[in-house]
Design a protein around this motif. Sequence first.
Motif, PDB file in Angstrom:
ATOM      1  N   ARG A  93       7.283 -16.989  15.323  1.00 49.52           N
ATOM      2  CA  ARG A  93       6.334 -17.567  14.796  1.00 49.52           C
ATOM      3  C   ARG A  93       5.119 -16.647  14.093  1.00 49.52           C
ATOM      4  N   LEU A  94       5.161 -15.403  14.723  1.00 53.31           N
ATOM      5  CA  LEU A  94       4.223 -14.318  14.087  1.00 53.31           C
ATOM      6  C   LEU A  94       4.794 -13.469  13.166  1.00 53.31           C
ATOM      7  N   ARG A  95       6.337 -13.702  12.918  1.00 51.47           N
ATOM      8  CA  ARG A  95       6.945 -12.689  12.025  1.00 51.47           C
ATOM      9  C   ARG A  95       6.294 -12.455  10.468  1.00 51.47           C
ATOM     10  N   ALA A  96       6.197 -13.617   9.844  1.00 49.14           N
ATOM     11  CA  ALA A  96       5.919 -13.443   8.266  1.00 49.14           C
ATOM     12  C   ALA A  96       4.749 -12.983   8.334  1.00 49.14           C
ATOM     13  N   GLN A  97       3.609 -13.454   8.997  1.00 51.59           N
ATOM     14  CA  GLN A  97       2.413 -12.915   8.753  1.00 51.59           C
ATOM     15  C   GLN A  97       2.219 -11.642   9.444  1.00 51.59           C
ATOM     16  N   GLY A  98       2.785 -11.182  10.612  1.00 52.05           N
ATOM     17  CA  GLY A  98       2.762  -9.838  11.248  1.00 52.05           C
ATOM     18  C   GLY A  98       3.286  -8.803  10.340  1.00 52.05           C
ATOM     19  N   ALA A  99       4.514  -9.326   9.696  1.00 47.50           N
ATOM     20  CA  ALA A  99       5.096  -8.193   8.895  1.00 47.50           C
ATOM     21  C   ALA A  99       4.067  -7.981   7.429  1.00 47.50           C
ATOM     22  N   SER A 100       3.601  -9.028   7.172  1.00 47.46           N
ATOM     23  CA  SER A 100       2.561  -8.885   6.019  1.00 47.46           C
ATOM     24  C   SER A 100       1.432  -8.041   6.130  1.00 47.46           C
ATOM     25  N   LEU A 101       0.969  -7.739   7.461  1.00 47.23           N
ATOM     26  CA  LEU A 101      -0.084  -7.007   7.807  1.00 47.23           C
ATOM     27  C   LEU A 101       0.647  -5.359   7.575  1.00 47.23           C
ATOM     28  N   GLY A 102       1.735  -5.300   8.051  1.00 45.24           N
ATOM     29  CA  GLY A 102       2.256  -3.940   7.954  1.00 45.24           C
ATOM     30  C   GLY A 102       2.495  -3.595   6.394  1.00 45.24           C
ATOM     31  N   VAL A 103       3.026  -4.564   5.651  1.00 46.15           N
ATOM     32  CA  VAL A 103       3.251  -4.348   3.918  1.00 46.15           C
ATOM     33  C   VAL A 103       1.907  -3.990   3.326  1.00 46.15           C
ATOM     34  N   MET A 104       0.831  -4.603   3.835  1.00 49.31           N
ATOM     35  CA  MET A 104      -0.473  -4.613   3.396  1.00 49.31           C
ATOM     36  C   MET A 104      -1.022  -2.896   3.683  1.00 49.31           C
ATOM     37  N   LEU A 105      -1.109  -2.604   4.784  1.00 49.12           N
ATOM     38  CA  LEU A 105      -1.275  -1.241   4.934  1.00 49.12           C
ATOM     39  C   LEU A 105      -0.482  -0.464   4.424  1.00 49.12           C
ATOM     40  N   ASN A 106       0.935  -0.433   4.089  1.00 49.23           N
ATOM     41  CA  ASN A 106       1.848   0.496   3.374  1.00 49.23           C
ATOM     42  C   ASN A 106       1.261   0.511   1.839  1.00 49.23           C
ATOM     43  N   ARG A 107       1.149  -0.544   1.453  1.00 47.06           N
ATOM     44  CA  ARG A 107       0.759  -0.519   0.128  1.00 47.06           C
ATOM     45  C   ARG A 107      -0.757   0.071  -0.278  1.00 47.06           C
ATOM     46  N   LEU A 108      -1.638  -0.111   0.854  1.00 46.23           N
ATOM     47  CA  LEU A 108      -3.066   0.350   0.834  1.00 46.23           C
ATOM     48  C   LEU A 108      -2.588   1.887   0.709  1.00 46.23           C
ATOM     49  N   MET A 109      -2.063   2.497   1.746  1.00 44.70           N
ATOM     50  CA  MET A 109      -1.813   3.764   1.624  1.00 44.70           C
ATOM     51  C   MET A 109      -1.142   4.565   0.606  1.00 44.70           C
ATOM     52  N   SER A 110      -0.090   3.688   0.119  1.00 48.35           N
ATOM     53  CA  SER A 110       0.632   4.273  -1.334  1.00 48.35           C
ATOM     54  C   SER A 110      -0.509   4.135  -2.408  1.00 48.35           C
ATOM     55  N   GLY A 111      -1.332   3.014  -2.249  1.00 48.55           N
ATOM     56  CA  GLY A 111      -2.367   3.160  -3.705  1.00 48.55           C
ATOM     57  C   GLY A 111      -3.306   4.368  -3.536  1.00 48.55           C
ATOM     58  N   ILE A 112      -3.877   4.533  -2.238  1.00 46.23           N
ATOM     59  CA  ILE A 112      -4.656   5.575  -1.977  1.00 46.23           C
ATOM     60  C   ILE A 112      -4.132   7.045  -2.272  1.00 46.23           C
ATOM     61  N   ILE A 113      -2.819   7.353  -1.919  1.00 49.05           N
ATOM     62  CA  ILE A 113      -2.095   8.569  -2.295  1.00 49.05           C
ATOM     63  C   ILE A 113      -1.874   8.573  -3.786  1.00 49.05           C
ATOM     64  N   GLY A 114      -1.688   7.698  -4.612  1.00 46.18           N
ATOM     65  CA  GLY A 114      -1.436   7.585  -5.865  1.00 46.18           C
ATOM     66  C   GLY A 114      -2.515   7.590  -6.760  1.00 46.18           C
ATOM     67  N   MET A 115      -3.699   7.322  -6.300  1.00 47.75           N
ATOM     68  CA  MET A 115      -4.874   7.368  -7.140  1.00 47.75           C
ATOM     69  C   MET A 115      -5.850   8.711  -6.520  1.00 47.75           C
ATOM     70  N   THR A 116      -5.284   9.482  -5.639  1.00 52.19           N
ATOM     71  CA  THR A 116      -6.292  10.320  -5.254  1.00 52.19           C
ATOM     72  C   THR A 116      -5.460  11.896  -5.283  1.00 52.19           C
ATOM     73  N   PHE A 117      -4.069  11.941  -5.638  1.00 51.37           N
ATOM     74  CA  PHE A 117      -3.125  13.133  -5.536  1.00 51.37           C
ATOM     75  C   PHE A 117      -3.531  14.022  -6.553  1.00 51.37           C
ATOM     76  N   LEU A 118      -3.782  13.519  -7.901  1.00 53.29           N
ATOM     77  CA  LEU A 118      -4.416  14.663  -8.888  1.00 53.29           C
ATOM     78  C   LEU A 118      -5.664  15.297  -8.327  1.00 53.29           C
ATOM     79  N   SER A 119      -6.794  14.641  -7.955  1.00 52.74           N
ATOM     80  CA  SER A 119      -8.069  14.845  -7.364  1.00 52.74           C
ATOM     81  C   SER A 119      -7.782  15.926  -6.043  1.00 52.74           C
ATOM     82  N   LEU A 120      -6.923  15.412  -5.294  1.00 52.72           N
ATOM     83  CA  LEU A 120      -6.385  16.117  -4.280  1.00 52.72           C
ATOM     84  C   LEU A 120      -5.978  17.585  -4.354  1.00 52.72           C
ATOM     85  N   SER A 121      -5.011  17.636  -5.294  1.00 54.69           N
ATOM     86  CA  SER A 121      -4.355  18.563  -5.782  1.00 54.69           C
ATOM     87  C   SER A 121      -5.587  19.999  -6.189  1.00 54.69           C
TER      88      SER A 121
END
Length: 511
Positions: free
Chosen positions: A419-447
């Motif tokens: 009963r929790l699978r769909a929305q529980g998994a969506s929380l994980g995907v949201m964090l995954n995409r958030l971190m991916s976006g942060i890495i993608g948008m800061t890598f040049l500045s971080l470098s």
Amino acid sequence: MSSSREERGVVVVEPEPPRGNRTQYAFACAILASMTSIILGYDIGVMSGAAIFIKDDLKLSDVQLEILMGILNIYSLIGSGAAGRTSDWIGRRYTIVLAGVFFFCGALLMGFATNYPFIMVGRFVAGIGVGYAMMIAPVYTAEVAPASSRGFLSSFPEIFINIGILLGFVSNYFFSKLPEHLGWRFMLGIGAVPSVLLAIGVLAMPESPRWLVLQGRIGDAFKVLDKTSNNKEEAISRLNDIKHAAGILDDMTDDVIALPNKKTAGKGVWKDLLVRPTPSVRHILIACLGIHFAQQASGIDAVVLYSPTIFSKAGLRSKNDQLLATVAVGIVKTLFIVVGTCVVDRFGRLALLLTSMGGMFISLTVLGTSLTVIDRNPGQTLKWAIGLSVTTVMSFVATFSIGAGPVTWVYCSEIFPVRLRAQGASLGVMLNRLMSGIIGMTFLSLSKGLTIGGAFLLFAGVAAAAWVFFFTFLPETRGVALEDMESLFGSYNANKKNNVMSKGKEVADEQ
């Protein structure tokens, strides 16, 4: 479902003659569902090379380019956040269709973009589709697949992500021969093609049996399970397990049953996940979020998105050489993801995660060191350092692909209660995409702030911390039925983990 409704209760039935391996049908369903992941992979891969030409054609600054590269993952949070509720409402299958529609529109908008705001609108629309696709493909596959092959089949989304990345790299190389103002538009616009194929293919897919049970459609659920199980007894057993997990009594055996207290639209799920979780659910949620965080924070998207930039810093000056080396990254990544997929049910989730993260740590450490040496010796051609940098980029994506890449999606799609699978998994995907976006948008500045070598040494530190987290916190789930997963969580001590690993191995061996 015809002759014997009582078959689907707890009554023992006479064994039927062997009917052949029915998991081939589950295999086909997994392939069709996982095709949604091509759209994410293609966008990641194609932007790696297209960015070189977009920056020159649209006269973008480094900051604008960083935002363009990483913003799709931030936009995908909308799709990921809505996907759980949407898939509980309209079903897993039509959520896949919805993902394809969004990405089709987004790809066309990006392909016809004439300026920076225009292309950002396209990124927004495509990002919503990516969010839907990232969440629904592994959930659907996990719910269709039998336990004996669930790890293998649930790894398919990661395989298709890598196929998409490779196609994006190849698209970069071939369309780069066109005039600059046309090349990048073809690179982005042609991404609409997989969405059309997806929409056609999804018509042949059944709905998830677990979603059907939650709607009270027991007969339809059994038909799907009967097609994806090795025999009717296995299908009956799987149906009984799903009914028990959904709180449906054994004597409720009609093809369609009324569930007055059913929570088909995900009502009350957020409270059970975030406000008043049981110890087991809290452990599951932390495990899911931790593994998604580690996958992205260890720098994979920095390598994939900025491969040409990394190879330029390593000493490859020609754009053609940079794009060819990037294609090689895509080939290595795709080959090793197939390896990881083939062994995930043999060696288990935890073993692959630990091996993968350990290899990533070593690769990142050596890569960061060699890039630092090159950076501190300007004007000198250090062939050994250049060769070491290129080699460790390849070894990093290879070790990522055998474990952290596929196992993240397998693990997080199977550990939540039904009963929790769909929305529980969506929380994980949201964090995954958030971190991916942060890495993608800061890598040049971080470098620029830490130097490019320092940035990869930082990622190496994250990989080391992730290894410790996996070793101390994650139980093994190989071969365990989805309906039994919750019993594996709730205790964090080593003895509990070892017991769980043993149980998973015994179940896998029996199957």
